[in-house]
Motif scaffolding. Structure first.
Motif, PDB file in Angstrom:
ATOM      1  N   THR A 108      14.387  58.149 -56.849  1.00  0.00           N
ATOM      2  CA  THR A 108      14.095  57.079 -55.895  1.00  0.00           C
ATOM      3  C   THR A 108      13.536  55.819 -56.537  1.00  0.00           C
ATOM      4  O   THR A 108      13.212  54.862 -55.817  1.00  0.00           O
ATOM      5  CB  THR A 108      13.097  57.587 -54.835  1.00  0.00           C
ATOM      6  OG1 THR A 108      11.907  58.025 -55.486  1.00  0.00           O
ATOM      7  CG2 THR A 108      13.697  58.727 -54.020  1.00  0.00           C
ATOM      8  N   ASP A 109      13.428  55.777 -57.876  1.00  0.00           N
ATOM      9  CA  ASP A 109      12.936  54.554 -58.518  1.00  0.00           C
ATOM     10  C   ASP A 109      13.972  53.442 -58.336  1.00  0.00           C
ATOM     11  O   ASP A 109      15.137  53.694 -58.035  1.00  0.00           O
ATOM     12  CB  ASP A 109      12.631  54.791 -59.997  1.00  0.00           C
ATOM     13  CG  ASP A 109      13.859  55.217 -60.767  1.00  0.00           C
ATOM     14  OD1 ASP A 109      14.504  54.335 -61.373  1.00  0.00           O
ATOM     15  OD2 ASP A 109      14.193  56.416 -60.731  1.00  0.00           O
ATOM     16  N   VAL A 110      13.543  52.217 -58.501  1.00  0.00           N
ATOM     17  CA  VAL A 110      14.386  51.053 -58.229  1.00  0.00           C
ATOM     18  C   VAL A 110      15.665  51.067 -59.061  1.00  0.00           C
ATOM     19  O   VAL A 110      16.760  50.833 -58.535  1.00  0.00           O
ATOM     20  CB  VAL A 110      13.598  49.744 -58.468  1.00  0.00           C
ATOM     21  CG1 VAL A 110      14.499  48.539 -58.363  1.00  0.00           C
ATOM     22  CG2 VAL A 110      12.446  49.635 -57.479  1.00  0.00           C
ATOM     23  N   ALA A 111      15.554  51.334 -60.350  1.00  0.00           N
ATOM     24  CA  ALA A 111      16.735  51.325 -61.215  1.00  0.00           C
ATOM     25  C   ALA A 111      17.743  52.393 -60.795  1.00  0.00           C
ATOM     26  O   ALA A 111      18.950  52.133 -60.753  1.00  0.00           O
ATOM     27  CB  ALA A 111      16.319  51.524 -62.667  1.00  0.00           C
ATOM     28  N   SER A 112      17.267  53.572 -60.462  1.00  0.00           N
ATOM     29  CA  SER A 112      18.168  54.652 -60.041  1.00  0.00           C
ATOM     30  C   SER A 112      18.831  54.332 -58.705  1.00  0.00           C
ATOM     31  O   SER A 112      20.023  54.602 -58.516  1.00  0.00           O
ATOM     32  CB  SER A 112      17.409  55.975 -59.936  1.00  0.00           C
ATOM     33  OG  SER A 112      16.972  56.399 -61.205  1.00  0.00           O
ATOM     34  N   ARG A 113      18.078  53.756 -57.804  1.00  0.00           N
ATOM     35  CA  ARG A 113      18.674  53.373 -56.510  1.00  0.00           C
ATOM     36  C   ARG A 113      19.740  52.303 -56.712  1.00  0.00           C
ATOM     37  O   ARG A 113      20.799  52.337 -56.076  1.00  0.00           O
ATOM     38  CB  ARG A 113      17.593  52.885 -55.539  1.00  0.00           C
ATOM     39  CG  ARG A 113      16.708  54.015 -55.028  1.00  0.00           C
ATOM     40  CD  ARG A 113      15.847  53.617 -53.828  1.00  0.00           C
ATOM     41  NE  ARG A 113      15.350  52.267 -53.851  1.00  0.00           N
ATOM     42  CZ  ARG A 113      14.104  51.918 -54.144  1.00  0.00           C
ATOM     43  NH1 ARG A 113      13.201  52.842 -54.430  1.00  0.00           N
ATOM     44  NH2 ARG A 113      13.736  50.661 -54.121  1.00  0.00           N
ATOM     45  N   TYR A 114      19.481  51.358 -57.603  1.00  0.00           N
ATOM     46  CA  TYR A 114      20.467  50.312 -57.891  1.00  0.00           C
ATOM     47  C   TYR A 114      21.745  50.921 -58.483  1.00  0.00           C
ATOM     48  O   TYR A 114      22.848  50.592 -58.054  1.00  0.00           O
ATOM     49  CB  TYR A 114      19.891  49.265 -58.844  1.00  0.00           C
ATOM     50  CG  TYR A 114      20.946  48.292 -59.302  1.00  0.00           C
ATOM     51  CD1 TYR A 114      21.347  47.253 -58.476  1.00  0.00           C
ATOM     52  CD2 TYR A 114      21.578  48.451 -60.533  1.00  0.00           C
ATOM     53  CE1 TYR A 114      22.350  46.380 -58.876  1.00  0.00           C
ATOM     54  CE2 TYR A 114      22.578  47.584 -60.935  1.00  0.00           C
ATOM     55  CZ  TYR A 114      22.959  46.553 -60.102  1.00  0.00           C
ATOM     56  OH  TYR A 114      23.958  45.703 -60.480  1.00  0.00           O
ATOM     57  N   ARG A 115      21.587  51.796 -59.483  1.00  0.00           N
ATOM     58  CA  ARG A 115      22.761  52.432 -60.104  1.00  0.00           C
ATOM     59  C   ARG A 115      23.546  53.249 -59.084  1.00  0.00           C
ATOM     60  O   ARG A 115      24.774  53.230 -59.080  1.00  0.00           O
ATOM     61  CB  ARG A 115      22.333  53.323 -61.276  1.00  0.00           C
ATOM     62  CG  ARG A 115      22.000  52.549 -62.529  1.00  0.00           C
ATOM     63  CD  ARG A 115      21.813  53.467 -63.727  1.00  0.00           C
ATOM     64  NE  ARG A 115      20.679  54.370 -63.580  1.00  0.00           N
ATOM     65  CZ  ARG A 115      19.445  54.066 -63.912  1.00  0.00           C
ATOM     66  NH1 ARG A 115      19.155  52.882 -64.406  1.00  0.00           N
ATOM     67  NH2 ARG A 115      18.479  54.948 -63.766  1.00  0.00           N
ATOM     68  N   ARG A 116      22.834  53.954 -58.200  1.00  0.00           N
ATOM     69  CA  ARG A 116      23.508  54.762 -57.176  1.00  0.00           C
ATOM     70  C   ARG A 116      24.308  53.867 -56.234  1.00  0.00           C
ATOM     71  O   ARG A 116      25.472  54.119 -55.949  1.00  0.00           O
ATOM     72  CB  ARG A 116      22.486  55.605 -56.410  1.00  0.00           C
ATOM     73  CG  ARG A 116      23.107  56.529 -55.390  1.00  0.00           C
ATOM     74  CD  ARG A 116      22.127  57.542 -54.792  1.00  0.00           C
ATOM     75  NE  ARG A 116      20.834  57.004 -54.454  1.00  0.00           N
ATOM     76  CZ  ARG A 116      19.707  57.247 -55.145  1.00  0.00           C
ATOM     77  NH1 ARG A 116      19.722  58.021 -56.204  1.00  0.00           N
ATOM     78  NH2 ARG A 116      18.567  56.721 -54.767  1.00  0.00           N
ATOM     79  N   GLU A 117      23.713  52.791 -55.773  1.00  0.00           N
ATOM     80  CA  GLU A 117      24.401  51.898 -54.846  1.00  0.00           C
ATOM     81  C   GLU A 117      25.583  51.189 -55.516  1.00  0.00           C
ATOM     82  O   GLU A 117      26.662  51.094 -54.937  1.00  0.00           O
ATOM     83  CB  GLU A 117      23.442  50.865 -54.259  1.00  0.00           C
ATOM     84  CG  GLU A 117      24.120  50.028 -53.212  1.00  0.00           C
ATOM     85  CD  GLU A 117      23.139  49.274 -52.337  1.00  0.00           C
ATOM     86  OE1 GLU A 117      23.524  48.195 -51.871  1.00  0.00           O
ATOM     87  OE2 GLU A 117      22.028  49.765 -52.115  1.00  0.00           O
ATOM     88  N   ALA A 118      25.390  50.719 -56.738  1.00  0.00           N
ATOM     89  CA  ALA A 118      26.483  50.049 -57.455  1.00  0.00           C
ATOM     90  C   ALA A 118      27.632  51.023 -57.716  1.00  0.00           C
ATOM     91  O   ALA A 118      28.807  50.666 -57.575  1.00  0.00           O
ATOM     92  CB  ALA A 118      25.968  49.463 -58.765  1.00  0.00           C
ATOM     93  N   SER A 119      27.299  52.250 -58.080  1.00  0.00           N
ATOM     94  CA  SER A 119      28.329  53.261 -58.319  1.00  0.00           C
ATOM     95  C   SER A 119      29.065  53.607 -57.030  1.00  0.00           C
ATOM     96  O   SER A 119      30.294  53.741 -57.019  1.00  0.00           O
ATOM     97  CB  SER A 119      27.710  54.527 -58.919  1.00  0.00           C
ATOM     98  OG  SER A 119      27.148  54.253 -60.182  1.00  0.00           O
ATOM     99  N   ARG A 120      28.338  53.741 -55.940  1.00  0.00           N
ATOM    100  CA  ARG A 120      28.987  54.029 -54.652  1.00  0.00           C
ATOM    101  C   ARG A 120      29.855  52.872 -54.195  1.00  0.00           C
ATOM    102  O   ARG A 120      30.948  53.078 -53.670  1.00  0.00           O
ATOM    103  CB  ARG A 120      27.944  54.360 -53.594  1.00  0.00           C
ATOM    104  CG  ARG A 120      27.336  55.725 -53.784  1.00  0.00           C
ATOM    105  CD  ARG A 120      26.298  56.035 -52.739  1.00  0.00           C
ATOM    106  NE  ARG A 120      25.753  57.361 -52.966  1.00  0.00           N
ATOM    107  CZ  ARG A 120      24.693  57.846 -52.356  1.00  0.00           C
ATOM    108  NH1 ARG A 120      24.050  57.111 -51.457  1.00  0.00           N
ATOM    109  NH2 ARG A 120      24.265  59.056 -52.622  1.00  0.00           N
ATOM    110  N   ASP A 121      29.392  51.655 -54.404  1.00  0.00           N
ATOM    111  CA  ASP A 121      30.207  50.487 -54.046  1.00  0.00           C
ATOM    112  C   ASP A 121      31.520  50.498 -54.827  1.00  0.00           C
ATOM    113  O   ASP A 121      32.585  50.269 -54.260  1.00  0.00           O
ATOM    114  CB  ASP A 121      29.449  49.183 -54.322  1.00  0.00           C
ATOM    115  CG  ASP A 121      28.324  48.932 -53.342  1.00  0.00           C
ATOM    116  OD1 ASP A 121      28.244  49.619 -52.302  1.00  0.00           O
ATOM    117  OD2 ASP A 121      27.500  48.030 -53.638  1.00  0.00           O
TER     118      ASP A 121
END
Length: 64
Positions: free
Chosen positions: A19-32
């Motif tokens: 749930t850290d910011v970097a992991s959330r960003y990577r998850r969202e970018a990967s899903r996009d």
């Protein structure tokens, strides 16, 4: 249609529970990318990636 190789880090980013910011960003970018681009490509995952992702130590380790 171009072939795209998906490495372990991409798949991990998609499913990471972090749930850290970097992991959330990577998850969202990967899903996009997955939603927009995966239908346009032939996707390839190696046996090594499958082995890494199947290893319980990977799922709970620092690289997950």
């Amino acid at each position: 249609m171009a072939t795209v190789y998906l490495e372990t880090s991409f798949v991990s980013a998609l499913v990471s529970p972090r749930t850290d910011v970097a992991s959330r960003y990577r998850r969202e970018a990967s899903r996009d990318w997955w939603h927009a681009q995966s239908p346009l490509h032939d996707l390839f995952v190696s046996g090594e990636v499958l082995s890494e992702l199947s290893d319980p130590a990977h799922v709970s380790g620092p690289q997950a």
